[in-house]
Enzyme design. Structure first.
Site, PDB file in Angstrom:
ATOM      1  N   HIS A 249      62.443  -1.003   7.924  1.00  0.00           N
ATOM      2  CA  HIS A 249      62.063  -0.848   9.326  1.00  0.00           C
ATOM      3  C   HIS A 249      62.902  -1.752  10.231  1.00  0.00           C
ATOM      4  O   HIS A 249      63.532  -2.721   9.788  1.00  0.00           O
ATOM      5  CB  HIS A 249      60.575  -1.183   9.512  1.00  0.00           C
ATOM      6  CG  HIS A 249      60.251  -2.623   9.215  1.00  0.00           C
ATOM      7  ND1 HIS A 249      60.473  -3.646  10.108  1.00  0.00           N
ATOM      8  CD2 HIS A 249      59.723  -3.205   8.107  1.00  0.00           C
ATOM      9  CE1 HIS A 249      60.101  -4.786   9.580  1.00  0.00           C
ATOM     10  NE2 HIS A 249      59.642  -4.554   8.359  1.00  0.00           N
TER      11      HIS A 249
ATOM     12  N   GLU B 160      54.314  -3.009   2.842  1.00  0.00           N
ATOM     13  CA  GLU B 160      54.924  -4.287   2.495  1.00  0.00           C
ATOM     14  C   GLU B 160      54.062  -5.025   1.463  1.00  0.00           C
ATOM     15  O   GLU B 160      52.857  -4.750   1.307  1.00  0.00           O
ATOM     16  CB  GLU B 160      55.068  -5.143   3.761  1.00  0.00           C
ATOM     17  CG  GLU B 160      55.668  -6.534   3.563  1.00  0.00           C
ATOM     18  CD  GLU B 160      57.071  -6.519   2.980  1.00  0.00           C
ATOM     19  OE1 GLU B 160      57.214  -6.084   1.811  1.00  0.00           O
ATOM     20  OE2 GLU B 160      58.002  -6.974   3.659  1.00  0.00           O
TER      21      GLU B 160
END
Length: 271
Positions: free
Chosen positions: A11, A89
């Site tokens: 990202h 994550e």
């Protein structure tokens, strides 16, 4: 057997990245202005590639990055984005929202390296690896369900993958073309995820799955931290077995490429 290319993108930058604060799973922040610019640059870099499938972490920073990449793409407007929590994550427990220096201090007090240390309430690296394996299993099944399992020549695919890898293999920055490694491989999956997760996934490919590497690419480069919107690519072949689908070949084309940022003089962060 079925062969497809897999492009993995981290990202874009968030304010927490800039301030060196841990986000993990509990801090779900949006992209910063530089992060939006990074995602646009990645989208422009990948705009001519045709994605047959798209898988995205369901955290906001990854969703925004994927949406920008797909908005820029000229061939994949009708492709569904699958938001998958398996791509989240690594969870950092009580360290989430705190400076990364705090995590280092916790690790030092525990007599462990920062990478290997698990703060209370966080995920171990092994737990992240198992989550990655679970995602890959679902990825293989989704690709076969969507596209069938034709008898493609693994020798031909290996030759194409080696050609693409050799052109971009180096121990320094990895210049190259957006379509490197995709010659003769019509199916292409995009994954948008996170820095610590991607690092675990790449290590799983290399150490557990014996992924072949581009000629001249140092292991330290392969396993290094991925910058915001850094791009990696692998070519995978899956085959049916008595116990289900199994990976029969995997090749790394490049890792952590940031050409789209350096060519536009956009800043990037690796932590």
């Amino acid at each position: 057997m079925l062969t497809f290319s897999l492009t993995v993108v981290r990202h874009g930058e968030t304010q927490y990245n800039k301030e060196k604060l841990l986000q993990g799973q509990g801090v779900d922040t949006s992209l910063s202005e530089p992060g939006l610019q990074q995602a646009e640059a990645a989208g422009m870099y990948l705009r001519e590639l045709r994605f047959s499938n798209v898988f995205v972490s369901n955290l906001l920073r990854a969703r925004q990055t994927a949406e920008i990449i797909m908005r820029n793409n000229v061939h994949s407007s009708g492709v569904e984005m699958v938001f998958d929590p398996l791509l989240r994550e690594r969870g950092f427990g009580i360290a989430e929202g705190r400076p990364k220096e705090d995590l280092k201090n916790m690790a030092n007090r525990a007599g462990q390296s920062c990478r290997d240390y698990t703060p209370p309430g966080g995920e171990t690296l092994e737990q992240v690896r198992l989550r990655c394996k679970k995602f890959l299993k679902s990825l293989y099944q989704r690709m076969v369900d969507d596209h069938g399992c034709p008898g493609q020549s693994s020798a031909a695919v290996g030759r194409e993958a080696r050609t693409g890898a050799a052109e971009s293999g180096t121990d320094g920055p990895l210049p190259g073309l957006p379509g490197d490694g995709m010659e003769g491989v019509p199916l292409h999956a995009l994954v948008v995820s996170h820095g610590a997760y991607i690092r675990v996934a790449v290590r799983h490919f290399v150490e557990d799955l014996q992924c072949s590497l581009p000629q001249g690419l140092k292991m330290s480069k392969v396993l290094s931290a991925c910058p915001n919107t850094g791009i990696s690519r692998f070519v995978l072949t899956v085959s049916p077995t008595e116990s289900g689908l199994a990976l029969s070949a995997v090749r790394c084309v490049f890792t952590n490429r940031k050409d789209h940022l350096t060519s536009r003089n956009i800043c990037y962060i690796t932590h």
